[in-house]
Design a protein around this motif. Structure first.
Motif, PDB file in Angstrom:
ATOM      1  N   LEU A 126       0.834  -1.205   0.000  1.00  0.00           N
ATOM      2  CA  LEU A 126       0.000   0.000   0.000  1.00  0.00           C
ATOM      3  C   LEU A 126       0.868   1.255   0.000  1.00  0.00           C
ATOM      4  O   LEU A 126       2.094   1.182   0.182  1.00  0.00           O
ATOM      5  CB  LEU A 126      -0.933  -0.033   1.210  1.00  0.00           C
ATOM      6  N   LYS A 127       0.262   2.387  -0.181  1.00  0.00           N
ATOM      7  CA  LYS A 127       1.004   3.645  -0.350  1.00  0.00           C
ATOM      8  C   LYS A 127       1.915   3.927   0.839  1.00  0.00           C
ATOM      9  O   LYS A 127       3.004   4.487   0.685  1.00  0.00           O
ATOM     10  CB  LYS A 127       0.030   4.801  -0.565  1.00  0.00           C
ATOM     11  N   ASP A 128       1.490   3.519   2.034  1.00  0.00           N
ATOM     12  CA  ASP A 128       2.294   3.777   3.238  1.00  0.00           C
ATOM     13  C   ASP A 128       3.298   2.667   3.542  1.00  0.00           C
ATOM     14  O   ASP A 128       3.976   2.708   4.574  1.00  0.00           O
ATOM     15  CB  ASP A 128       1.387   4.002   4.446  1.00  0.00           C
ATOM     16  N   GLY A 129       3.395   1.663   2.660  1.00  0.00           N
ATOM     17  CA  GLY A 129       4.355   0.584   2.858  1.00  0.00           C
ATOM     18  C   GLY A 129       3.813  -0.601   3.624  1.00  0.00           C
ATOM     19  O   GLY A 129       4.509  -1.609   3.781  1.00  0.00           O
ATOM     20  N   LEU A 130       2.574  -0.496   4.099  1.00  0.00           N
ATOM     21  CA  LEU A 130       1.953  -1.643   4.768  1.00  0.00           C
ATOM     22  C   LEU A 130       1.493  -2.656   3.724  1.00  0.00           C
ATOM     23  O   LEU A 130       1.270  -2.316   2.561  1.00  0.00           O
ATOM     24  CB  LEU A 130       0.765  -1.190   5.618  1.00  0.00           C
ATOM     25  N   LEU A 131       1.338  -3.905   4.160  1.00  0.00           N
ATOM     26  CA  LEU A 131       0.850  -4.937   3.262  1.00  0.00           C
ATOM     27  C   LEU A 131      -0.672  -5.017   3.340  1.00  0.00           C
ATOM     28  O   LEU A 131      -1.291  -4.598   4.313  1.00  0.00           O
ATOM     29  CB  LEU A 131       1.489  -6.289   3.601  1.00  0.00           C
ATOM     30  N   ASP A 132      -1.254  -5.595   2.311  1.00  0.00           N
ATOM     31  CA  ASP A 132      -2.680  -5.486   2.036  1.00  0.00           C
ATOM     32  C   ASP A 132      -3.554  -6.523   2.752  1.00  0.00           C
ATOM     33  O   ASP A 132      -4.756  -6.459   2.655  1.00  0.00           O
ATOM     34  CB  ASP A 132      -2.855  -5.617   0.512  1.00  0.00           C
ATOM     35  N   LEU A 133      -2.951  -7.473   3.455  1.00  0.00           N
ATOM     36  CA  LEU A 133      -3.719  -8.515   4.123  1.00  0.00           C
ATOM     37  C   LEU A 133      -3.324  -8.599   5.592  1.00  0.00           C
ATOM     38  O   LEU A 133      -2.228  -8.168   5.979  1.00  0.00           O
ATOM     39  CB  LEU A 133      -3.487  -9.868   3.441  1.00  0.00           C
TER      40      LEU A 133
END
Length: 244
Positions: free
Chosen positions: A86-93
Protein backbone atom coordinates in the motif's frame (compact mmCIF):
# COMPACT_ATOMS: atom_id res chain seq x y z
CA UNK A 1 19.66 -22.72 -18.53
CA UNK A 2 15.91 -23.04 -18.02
CA UNK A 3 16.36 -26.70 -17.07
CA UNK A 4 18.25 -25.54 -13.96
CA UNK A 5 15.00 -24.13 -12.57
CA UNK A 6 12.95 -26.55 -10.47
CA UNK A 7 9.88 -24.31 -10.22
CA UNK A 8 8.70 -20.71 -9.84
CA UNK A 9 6.58 -18.72 -7.39
CA UNK A 10 4.86 -15.74 -9.02
CA UNK A 11 1.96 -17.29 -10.92
CA UNK A 12 -1.72 -16.35 -11.15
CA UNK A 13 -4.89 -18.37 -11.57
CA UNK A 14 -8.49 -17.59 -12.42
CA UNK A 15 -9.01 -16.79 -8.75
CA UNK A 16 -7.61 -13.33 -9.57
CA UNK A 17 -6.73 -12.23 -13.11
CA UNK A 18 -5.22 -15.40 -14.54
CA UNK A 19 -6.75 -17.40 -17.39
CA UNK A 20 -6.20 -20.94 -16.05
CA UNK A 21 -7.34 -22.93 -13.04
CA UNK A 22 -5.12 -24.01 -10.18
CA UNK A 23 -5.21 -27.56 -11.54
CA UNK A 24 -4.29 -26.48 -15.07
CA UNK A 25 -1.29 -24.49 -13.83
CA UNK A 26 -0.07 -27.45 -11.76
CA UNK A 27 -0.55 -29.84 -14.68
CA UNK A 28 1.54 -27.74 -17.07
CA UNK A 29 4.23 -27.19 -14.41
CA UNK A 30 4.48 -30.99 -14.18
CA UNK A 31 4.77 -31.28 -17.96
CA UNK A 32 7.62 -28.76 -17.86
CA UNK A 33 9.42 -31.07 -15.43
CA UNK A 34 9.17 -28.72 -12.47
CA UNK A 35 9.23 -30.11 -8.95
CA UNK A 36 7.01 -27.34 -7.56
CA UNK A 37 4.89 -24.37 -8.51
CA UNK A 38 3.92 -21.45 -6.33
CA UNK A 39 0.53 -19.78 -6.68
CA UNK A 40 0.53 -16.04 -5.93
CA UNK A 41 -2.76 -14.49 -6.93
CA UNK A 42 -3.37 -10.78 -6.33
CA UNK A 43 -4.54 -9.43 -2.98
CA UNK A 44 -7.69 -7.39 -2.43
CA UNK A 45 -6.29 -3.88 -3.12
CA UNK A 46 -5.81 -4.95 -6.74
CA UNK A 47 -9.56 -4.81 -7.26
CA UNK A 48 -9.03 -4.43 -11.00
CA UNK A 49 -7.43 -7.90 -10.92
CA UNK A 50 -10.16 -9.47 -8.76
CA UNK A 51 -7.73 -9.60 -5.84
CA UNK A 52 -8.34 -12.02 -2.97
CA UNK A 53 -9.48 -10.93 0.46
CA UNK A 54 -8.55 -12.87 3.60
CA UNK A 55 -11.47 -15.30 3.30
CA UNK A 56 -10.64 -16.16 -0.32
CA UNK A 57 -6.96 -16.63 0.56
CA UNK A 58 -7.96 -19.08 3.29
CA UNK A 59 -10.21 -20.94 0.85
CA UNK A 60 -7.44 -21.18 -1.76
CA UNK A 61 -5.04 -22.52 0.87
CA UNK A 62 -7.52 -25.32 1.60
CA UNK A 63 -7.79 -26.12 -2.11
CA UNK A 64 -4.01 -26.31 -2.44
CA UNK A 65 -3.66 -28.50 0.65
CA UNK A 66 -6.29 -30.86 -0.76
CA UNK A 67 -4.56 -31.03 -4.16
CA UNK A 68 -1.19 -31.72 -2.57
CA UNK A 69 -2.71 -34.44 -0.38
CA UNK A 70 -4.44 -36.06 -3.38
CA UNK A 71 -1.16 -36.89 -5.12
CA UNK A 72 -2.84 -35.96 -8.39
CA UNK A 73 0.13 -34.01 -9.69
CA UNK A 74 3.85 -34.75 -9.61
CA UNK A 75 4.52 -31.14 -8.59
CA UNK A 76 4.14 -29.73 -5.10
CA UNK A 77 2.03 -26.57 -4.94
CA UNK A 78 3.31 -23.84 -2.63
CA UNK A 79 0.77 -21.47 -1.07
CA UNK A 80 1.58 -17.83 -1.75
CA UNK A 81 0.10 -14.44 -2.53
CA UNK A 82 1.18 -11.40 -4.50
CA UNK A 83 0.38 -8.92 -1.76
CA UNK A 84 -0.04 -5.27 -2.64
CA UNK A 85 2.31 -2.82 -0.99
CA UNK A 86 0.00 0.00 0.00
CA UNK A 87 1.00 3.64 -0.35
CA UNK A 88 2.29 3.78 3.24
CA UNK A 89 4.35 0.58 2.86
CA UNK A 90 1.95 -1.64 4.77
CA UNK A 91 0.85 -4.94 3.26
CA UNK A 92 -2.68 -5.49 2.04
CA UNK A 93 -3.72 -8.52 4.12
CA UNK A 94 -3.94 -9.29 7.83
CA UNK A 95 -0.74 -10.50 9.44
CA UNK A 96 -2.27 -13.75 10.70
CA UNK A 97 -3.30 -14.75 7.17
CA UNK A 98 0.07 -13.83 5.67
CA UNK A 99 1.81 -15.92 8.34
CA UNK A 100 -0.08 -19.05 7.22
CA UNK A 101 1.25 -18.87 3.66
CA UNK A 102 4.44 -20.56 2.46
CA UNK A 103 5.69 -17.28 1.01
CA UNK A 104 4.63 -13.72 0.14
CA UNK A 105 5.57 -11.76 -2.97
CA UNK A 106 5.21 -8.07 -2.06
CA UNK A 107 4.59 -5.78 -5.06
CA UNK A 108 3.51 -2.24 -5.93
CA UNK A 109 0.48 -1.84 -8.20
CA UNK A 110 -0.63 1.72 -7.35
CA UNK A 111 0.55 5.24 -6.47
CA UNK A 112 3.39 5.14 -9.00
CA UNK A 113 4.03 8.89 -8.86
CA UNK A 114 5.65 9.04 -5.42
CA UNK A 115 9.07 10.66 -5.22
CA UNK A 116 12.11 8.41 -5.27
CA UNK A 117 12.57 8.92 -1.53
CA UNK A 118 8.94 8.13 -0.72
CA UNK A 119 8.86 5.07 -2.96
CA UNK A 120 12.13 3.76 -1.56
CA UNK A 121 10.85 4.13 2.00
CA UNK A 122 7.58 2.46 0.97
CA UNK A 123 9.35 -0.60 -0.41
CA UNK A 124 11.75 -0.85 2.51
CA UNK A 125 8.87 -0.74 5.00
CA UNK A 126 7.20 -3.59 3.10
CA UNK A 127 10.42 -5.62 3.13
CA UNK A 128 10.66 -5.14 6.88
CA UNK A 129 7.38 -7.05 7.32
CA UNK A 130 8.23 -10.51 8.75
CA UNK A 131 6.10 -12.34 6.16
CA UNK A 132 7.65 -10.71 3.08
CA UNK A 133 9.67 -13.36 1.27
CA UNK A 134 10.17 -11.82 -2.16
CA UNK A 135 10.02 -8.33 -3.63
CA UNK A 136 8.12 -8.44 -6.93
CA UNK A 137 8.92 -6.47 -10.13
CA UNK A 138 11.06 -3.81 -8.45
CA UNK A 139 10.24 -0.76 -10.61
CA UNK A 140 6.80 -1.71 -11.95
CA UNK A 141 7.94 -0.96 -15.49
CA UNK A 142 6.16 -2.25 -18.58
CA UNK A 143 8.64 -2.14 -21.42
CA UNK A 144 7.63 0.18 -24.28
CA UNK A 145 4.46 1.05 -22.35
CA UNK A 146 5.28 2.46 -18.93
CA UNK A 147 8.47 3.75 -17.36
CA UNK A 148 9.39 2.32 -13.99
CA UNK A 149 8.69 4.44 -10.94
CA UNK A 150 11.59 6.19 -9.25
CA UNK A 151 13.35 4.09 -6.62
CA UNK A 152 16.84 3.94 -5.13
CA UNK A 153 17.90 0.45 -6.16
CA UNK A 154 21.08 0.55 -4.07
CA UNK A 155 19.09 1.11 -0.87
CA UNK A 156 16.56 -1.56 -1.86
CA UNK A 157 19.36 -4.08 -2.36
CA UNK A 158 20.83 -3.24 1.04
CA UNK A 159 17.40 -3.51 2.69
CA UNK A 160 16.83 -6.88 1.02
CA UNK A 161 20.04 -8.18 2.57
CA UNK A 162 19.24 -6.69 5.98
CA UNK A 163 15.71 -8.17 6.01
CA UNK A 164 16.46 -11.46 4.24
CA UNK A 165 14.16 -10.74 1.33
CA UNK A 166 14.70 -12.28 -2.10
CA UNK A 167 14.45 -9.98 -5.11
CA UNK A 168 12.46 -11.20 -8.07
CA UNK A 169 13.76 -11.22 -11.59
CA UNK A 170 10.38 -10.94 -13.25
CA UNK A 171 10.78 -12.91 -16.48
CA UNK A 172 7.64 -11.60 -18.15
CA UNK A 173 9.02 -10.16 -21.41
CA UNK A 174 7.11 -6.92 -20.76
CA UNK A 175 8.90 -6.46 -17.42
CA UNK A 176 12.38 -8.07 -17.08
CA UNK A 177 12.54 -6.32 -13.73
CA UNK A 178 14.88 -5.97 -11.72
CA UNK A 179 17.00 -4.74 -14.61
CA UNK A 180 20.09 -6.79 -15.47
CA UNK A 181 22.45 -3.92 -14.68
CA UNK A 182 21.74 -4.19 -10.93
CA UNK A 183 22.15 -7.93 -10.43
CA UNK A 184 25.92 -8.15 -10.08
CA UNK A 185 25.95 -5.73 -7.16
CA UNK A 186 22.90 -7.42 -5.65
CA UNK A 187 24.60 -10.80 -5.89
CA UNK A 188 27.83 -9.48 -4.40
CA UNK A 189 25.84 -7.96 -1.53
CA UNK A 190 24.28 -11.34 -0.76
CA UNK A 191 20.81 -11.02 -2.33
CA UNK A 192 19.14 -14.21 -3.52
CA UNK A 193 17.49 -13.89 -6.93
CA UNK A 194 14.22 -15.69 -7.68
CA UNK A 195 13.31 -15.99 -11.37
CA UNK A 196 9.52 -15.79 -11.72
CA UNK A 197 7.42 -15.73 -14.91
CA UNK A 198 4.49 -13.72 -13.48
CA UNK A 199 2.40 -16.19 -15.47
CA UNK A 200 -1.27 -15.40 -16.04
CA UNK A 201 -1.89 -18.47 -18.21
CA UNK A 202 -0.23 -21.85 -18.66
CA UNK A 203 1.98 -20.77 -21.59
CA UNK A 204 3.28 -17.94 -19.43
CA UNK A 205 5.15 -20.44 -17.26
CA UNK A 206 7.63 -20.90 -20.11
CA UNK A 207 8.65 -17.24 -19.85
CA UNK A 208 11.19 -18.24 -17.21
CA UNK A 209 13.57 -18.72 -20.13
CA UNK A 210 13.72 -14.96 -20.62
CA UNK A 211 14.56 -14.57 -16.95
CA UNK A 212 17.40 -17.05 -17.26
CA UNK A 213 18.87 -15.05 -20.15
CA UNK A 214 18.63 -11.80 -18.20
CA UNK A 215 20.18 -13.48 -15.14
CA UNK A 216 23.13 -14.61 -17.24
CA UNK A 217 23.48 -11.12 -18.68
CA UNK A 218 23.56 -9.84 -15.08
CA UNK A 219 26.43 -12.19 -14.17
CA UNK A 220 24.32 -14.61 -12.14
CA UNK A 221 24.96 -18.35 -12.01
CA UNK A 222 22.67 -21.17 -10.88
CA UNK A 223 23.98 -20.85 -7.33
CA UNK A 224 22.67 -17.26 -7.16
CA UNK A 225 19.10 -18.19 -8.10
CA UNK A 226 16.99 -19.69 -5.33
CA UNK A 227 14.61 -21.67 -7.51
CA UNK A 228 17.38 -23.86 -8.85
CA UNK A 229 16.91 -25.70 -5.56
CA UNK A 230 14.92 -28.94 -5.56
CA UNK A 231 11.68 -29.39 -3.68
CA UNK A 232 13.07 -30.66 -0.40
CA UNK A 233 15.71 -27.93 -0.20
CA UNK A 234 13.13 -25.31 -1.17
CA UNK A 235 10.67 -26.45 1.50
CA UNK A 236 13.41 -26.32 4.10
CA UNK A 237 14.60 -22.87 2.99
CA UNK A 238 11.10 -21.36 3.02
CA UNK A 239 10.33 -22.81 6.44
CA UNK A 240 13.57 -21.42 7.87
CA UNK A 241 13.15 -18.13 6.02
CA UNK A 242 9.89 -17.43 7.83
CA UNK A 243 11.25 -18.23 11.26
CA UNK A 244 14.47 -16.32 10.68
Amino acid sequence: CSADLKGAFHNHTRASDGKASLEEMAEVAAVLGWEYIGIADHSKASFQANGLDEARVEEQMKQIDALNASGRFSVHIFKGIECDILKDGLLDLEDEVLAKLDYVVASVHSSFSLSEEEMTKRLIRAMEHPSTTMLGHLTGRLLLRREGYAVDTRRIVDAAVANRVMIELNANPHRLDMDWRHWKRARDAGVLCVINPDAHWTDGLKDVRYGVEIARKGWLGPEDVVNTKGLEAMQKLLAEWKTG
